[in-house]
Design an enzyme around this catalytic site. Structure first.
Site, PDB file in Angstrom:
ATOM      1  N   ASN A   1      87.793  45.972  46.744  1.00  0.00           N
ATOM      2  CA  ASN A   1      89.123  45.324  47.259  1.00  0.00           C
ATOM      3  C   ASN A   1      89.300  44.579  48.830  1.00  0.00           C
ATOM      4  O   ASN A   1      88.451  45.153  49.449  1.00  0.00           O
ATOM      5  CB  ASN A   1      90.143  46.482  47.039  1.00  0.00           C
ATOM      6  CG  ASN A   1      90.315  47.228  45.807  1.00  0.00           C
ATOM      7  OD1 ASN A   1      89.737  46.475  44.784  1.00  0.00           O
ATOM      8  ND2 ASN A   1      90.838  48.268  45.533  1.00  0.00           N
TER       9      ASN A   1
ATOM     10  N   ASP B   1      92.129  44.404  50.487  1.00  0.00           N
ATOM     11  CA  ASP B   1      93.611  44.824  50.805  1.00  0.00           C
ATOM     12  C   ASP B   1      93.478  45.794  52.328  1.00  0.00           C
ATOM     13  O   ASP B   1      94.425  45.758  52.795  1.00  0.00           O
ATOM     14  CB  ASP B   1      94.390  45.226  49.872  1.00  0.00           C
ATOM     15  CG  ASP B   1      93.812  46.454  49.317  1.00  0.00           C
ATOM     16  OD1 ASP B   1      93.070  47.191  49.886  1.00  0.00           O
ATOM     17  OD2 ASP B   1      94.099  46.629  47.921  1.00  0.00           O
TER      18      ASP B   1
ATOM     19  N   HIS C   1      83.491  43.276  49.177  1.00  0.00           N
ATOM     20  CA  HIS C   1      83.897  41.790  48.739  1.00  0.00           C
ATOM     21  C   HIS C   1      84.807  41.123  50.122  1.00  0.00           C
ATOM     22  O   HIS C   1      85.640  40.450  49.814  1.00  0.00           O
ATOM     23  CB  HIS C   1      84.759  41.672  47.849  1.00  0.00           C
ATOM     24  CG  HIS C   1      83.960  42.034  46.340  1.00  0.00           C
ATOM     25  ND1 HIS C   1      84.600  41.946  45.265  1.00  0.00           N
ATOM     26  CD2 HIS C   1      82.646  42.008  46.159  1.00  0.00           C
ATOM     27  CE1 HIS C   1      83.524  42.223  44.347  1.00  0.00           C
ATOM     28  NE2 HIS C   1      82.519  42.190  44.782  1.00  0.00           N
TER      29      HIS C   1
ATOM     30  N   GLY D   1      89.105  52.672  39.104  1.00  0.00           N
ATOM     31  CA  GLY D   1      89.960  51.577  39.051  1.00  0.00           C
ATOM     32  C   GLY D   1      89.380  50.070  38.960  1.00  0.00           C
ATOM     33  O   GLY D   1      89.710  49.341  39.467  1.00  0.00           O
ATOM     34  N   THR D   2      88.272  50.121  38.373  1.00  0.00           N
ATOM     35  CA  THR D   2      87.316  49.063  38.167  1.00  0.00           C
ATOM     36  C   THR D   2      86.857  48.783  36.799  1.00  0.00           C
ATOM     37  O   THR D   2      86.382  49.582  36.130  1.00  0.00           O
ATOM     38  CB  THR D   2      86.079  48.719  39.317  1.00  0.00           C
ATOM     39  OG1 THR D   2      85.405  47.619  38.952  1.00  0.00           O
ATOM     40  CG2 THR D   2      85.254  50.001  38.953  1.00  0.00           C
ATOM     41  N   SER D   3      87.164  47.364  36.220  1.00  0.00           N
ATOM     42  CA  SER D   3      86.638  46.985  35.012  1.00  0.00           C
ATOM     43  C   SER D   3      85.216  46.778  35.067  1.00  0.00           C
ATOM     44  O   SER D   3      84.675  46.946  33.749  1.00  0.00           O
ATOM     45  CB  SER D   3      87.037  45.493  34.523  1.00  0.00           C
ATOM     46  OG  SER D   3      86.822  44.621  35.620  1.00  0.00           O
TER      47      SER D   3
ATOM     48  N   ASN E   1      90.132  55.951  35.081  1.00  0.00           N
ATOM     49  CA  ASN E   1      90.758  54.619  34.792  1.00  0.00           C
ATOM     50  C   ASN E   1      91.608  54.840  33.420  1.00  0.00           C
ATOM     51  O   ASN E   1      91.202  55.525  32.433  1.00  0.00           O
ATOM     52  CB  ASN E   1      89.412  53.560  34.227  1.00  0.00           C
ATOM     53  CG  ASN E   1      90.138  51.966  34.108  1.00  0.00           C
ATOM     54  OD1 ASN E   1      90.995  51.736  33.623  1.00  0.00           O
ATOM     55  ND2 ASN E   1      89.079  51.316  34.927  1.00  0.00           N
TER      56      ASN E   1
HETATM   57  P1  OAD Z   1      89.791  44.175  37.492  1.00  0.00           P
HETATM   58  O1  OAD Z   1      91.087  43.557  37.464  1.00  0.00           O
HETATM   59  O2  OAD Z   1      88.751  43.481  36.797  1.00  0.00           O
HETATM   60  O3  OAD Z   1      89.921  45.681  36.773  1.00  0.00           O
HETATM   61  C1  OAD Z   1      91.077  46.640  37.078  1.00  0.00           C
HETATM   62  C2  OAD Z   1      90.712  47.744  36.448  1.00  0.00           C
HETATM   63  O4  OAD Z   1      91.720  48.816  36.837  1.00  0.00           O
HETATM   64  C3  OAD Z   1      90.809  47.879  34.989  1.00  0.00           C
HETATM   65  O5  OAD Z   1      89.867  48.492  34.468  1.00  0.00           O
HETATM   66  C4  OAD Z   1      92.136  48.340  34.889  1.00  0.00           C
HETATM   67  O6  OAD Z   1      92.256  49.332  33.572  1.00  0.00           O
HETATM   68  C5  OAD Z   1      92.151  49.521  36.051  1.00  0.00           C
HETATM   69  N1  OAD Z   1      93.635  49.954  36.283  1.00  0.00           N
HETATM   70  C6  OAD Z   1      94.831  49.521  36.287  1.00  0.00           C
HETATM   71  N2  OAD Z   1      95.713  50.253  36.635  1.00  0.00           N
HETATM   72  C7  OAD Z   1      95.100  51.536  37.177  1.00  0.00           C
HETATM   73  C8  OAD Z   1      95.502  52.455  38.076  1.00  0.00           C
HETATM   74  N3  OAD Z   1      96.665  52.801  38.088  1.00  0.00           N
HETATM   75  N4  OAD Z   1      94.663  53.461  38.181  1.00  0.00           N
HETATM   76  C9  OAD Z   1      93.380  53.296  38.062  1.00  0.00           C
HETATM   77  N5  OAD Z   1      92.741  51.982  37.302  1.00  0.00           N
HETATM   78  C10 OAD Z   1      93.730  51.220  36.985  1.00  0.00           C
HETATM   79  O7  OAD Z   1      89.533  44.532  38.869  1.00  0.00           O
HETATM   80  P2  OAD Z   1      88.167  44.700  39.652  1.00  0.00           P
HETATM   81  O8  OAD Z   1      87.422  45.639  38.694  1.00  0.00           O
HETATM   82  O9  OAD Z   1      88.466  45.214  40.946  1.00  0.00           O
HETATM   83  O10 OAD Z   1      86.177  39.603  42.779  1.00  0.00           O
HETATM   84  O11 OAD Z   1      87.434  43.336  39.630  1.00  0.00           O
HETATM   85  C11 OAD Z   1      86.419  42.857  40.284  1.00  0.00           C
HETATM   86  C12 OAD Z   1      86.167  41.785  41.035  1.00  0.00           C
HETATM   87  O12 OAD Z   1      86.711  40.711  40.254  1.00  0.00           O
HETATM   88  C13 OAD Z   1      87.219  41.582  42.137  1.00  0.00           C
HETATM   89  O13 OAD Z   1      86.787  42.274  43.278  1.00  0.00           O
HETATM   90  C14 OAD Z   1      87.361  40.246  42.131  1.00  0.00           C
HETATM   91  C15 OAD Z   1      87.404  40.018  40.917  1.00  0.00           C
HETATM   92  O14 OAD Z   1      87.376  38.541  40.463  1.00  0.00           O
HETATM   93  C16 OAD Z   1      86.212  38.419  43.488  1.00  0.00           C
HETATM   94  O15 OAD Z   1      87.183  37.960  43.750  1.00  0.00           O
HETATM   95  C17 OAD Z   1      84.934  38.127  44.012  1.00  0.00           C
END
Ligand code: OAD
Length: 253
Positions: free
Chosen positions: A102, A104, A119, A187-189, A213
Site C-alpha cells: 500500500n 497510503d 510499492h 488483505g492481498t489478492s 482475507n
Molecule cells: P487487490 O485489490 O488485488 O486485493 C485486495 C484483497 O483484499 C482481496 O483479496 C480482497 O478479498 C481483500 N479484502 C477486501 N476487503 C478486505 C478487508 N476488509 N480485510 C481484509 N482483506 C480484504 O489488492 P493488492 O493485493 O494490494 O500495485 O494488489 C496488489 C498490487 O496490485 C497493488 O499494490 C497495486 C495493484 O495493481 C501497483 O499499483 C503496482
C-alpha cells in the site's frame, strides 16, 4: 470471534513475525481495493493508461492528475482497527516487520515502526528523469510540476507496472520472510509479483503461514491457517487472544 486454540498457542510462542499487507487492510479505512469486481480501482480505470512509465510518457498530465486525486483521497483517510492491531502487536514481539504494497502511509500513521513500503508512497514525489526525491517545486501552473533541479517532470514516488521495486525495502522484506517464525499475509489478492512471492518464501524457509482475507486467494492452499474475514475485525481479536487482553486493555495502550 472463534479462533483456533492451536493457532493462538503458536502465536504466543512466535518471536519473529513478518507481515505482508495489501489493499484489503485499508479497505475499512475507505480506500478502494484494486481488484474488487465493482468498486476496484482496476475495474474502473485501465492500469495501462495510468500506472506504467509509458502511460506517463504518453500523457503525463492525465497520470499526474489521477494520482493527485488519489493523493487527496488518501490524505483524508485514517487507520482502522486492523492497522492499530498490527502496531500493537509490534510492541510485544522481539522481531517484527511489515512489507506493505500500500502507498497510503496508514501503517506508520497507526504507529507501526518497521514498515517496508515496497510499492512506494503516494505522499512523496520524485523526478521522472533523475529518479531523485523532490520535496517542493515552483507553483507555476505546470502539470505535472517540474523538477527544480533538472526541469524534468515530477511523478509520484510509487511503483508502476514494469518497474523495479525499491531495492533496500525489498531486500529487507525478503530477509524478514526468510528469518521469521510466523508470516502473515493480510488483505492481498497475492497475485502481483514479486510481493506475492514473499509468503511462499517464508513458508519454504519454515515459517507458519497465516492468511487473513474475506476471500480465498491463490495463496490459500499454501496457508497453514486461513482466517476468513475482514482484517479490521480479525486482527484485533487475534491480538486480544494472543496477549490475553480484554478489548479495553488494547484501547488503553
Ligand atoms: P487487490 O485489490 O488485488 O486485493 C485486495 C484483497 O483484499 C482481496 O483479496 C480482497 O478479498 C481483500 N479484502 C477486501 N476487503 C478486505 C478487508 N476488509 N480485510 C481484509 N482483506 C480484504 O489488492 P493488492 O493485493 O494490494 O500495485 O494488489 C496488489 C498490487 O496490485 C497493488 O499494490 C497495486 C495493484 O495493481 C501497483 O499499483 C503496482
Amino acid at each position: 470471534m472463534n479462533l483456533d486454540s492451536m493457532l493462538v498457542q503458536q502465536l504466543k510462542q512466535a518471536r519473529r513475525i513478518a507481515v505482508l499487507t495489501g489493499a484489503g487492510i485499508s479497505a475499512e479505512s475507505g480506500v478502494p481495493t484494486f481488484r474488487d469486481a465493482q468498486t476496484g480501482v482496476w475495474a474502473n480505470f485501465d492500469p495501462d493508461e495510468l500506472a506504467t512509465p509509458d502511460a506517463f510518457r504518453r500523457n503525463p498530465e492525465r497520470v499526474w492528475t489521477w494520482y493527485q486525486s488519489r493523493r487527496d483521497m488518501m490524505s483524508r483517510v485514517r487507520p482502522n482497527p486492523g492497522h492499530f492491531a498490527l502496531a500493537e502487536w509490534e510492541k510485544r514481539v522481539d522481531a517484527w516487520s511489515i512489507a506493505t504494497q500500500n502507498i497510503d502511509g496508514l501503517h506508520r500513521m497507526a504507529g507501526s515502526q518497521r514498515v517496508y513500503e515496497i510499492h512506494g508512497n503516494i505522499h512523496r514525489s520524485k523526478c521522472f528523469v533523475e529518479n531523485t526525491l523532490v520535496e517542493s517545486w515552483a507553483n507555476d501552473g505546470s502539470v505535472p510540476p517540474r523538477c527544480p533541479h533538472c526541469g524534468g517532470f515530477i511523478r509520484p514516488d510509487v511503483v508502476w507496472f514494469g518497474e523495479i521495486l525499491p531495492q533496500q525495502e525489498m531486500a529487507d522484506a525478503q530477509e524478514a520472510a526468510l528469518r521469521c517464525d510466523v508470516y502473515l499475509s493480510i488483505g492481498t489478492s497475492a497475485i502481483v509479483y514479486p510481493a506475492a512471492g514473499l509468503p511462499i518464501m517464508a513458508k519454504q524457509a519454515g515459517a507458519l503461514l497465516i492468511e487473513i482475507n474475506p476471500d480465498e486467494t491463490p495463496l490459500t492452499v499454501a496457508a497453514d491457517f486461513f482466517l476468513k474475514g475482514k482484517s479490521g475485525e480479525v486482527l484485533p481479536a487475534l491480538v486480544d487472544a494472543v496477549f490475553d487482553l480484554v478489548p479495553m486493555d488494547r484501547a488503553a495502550n
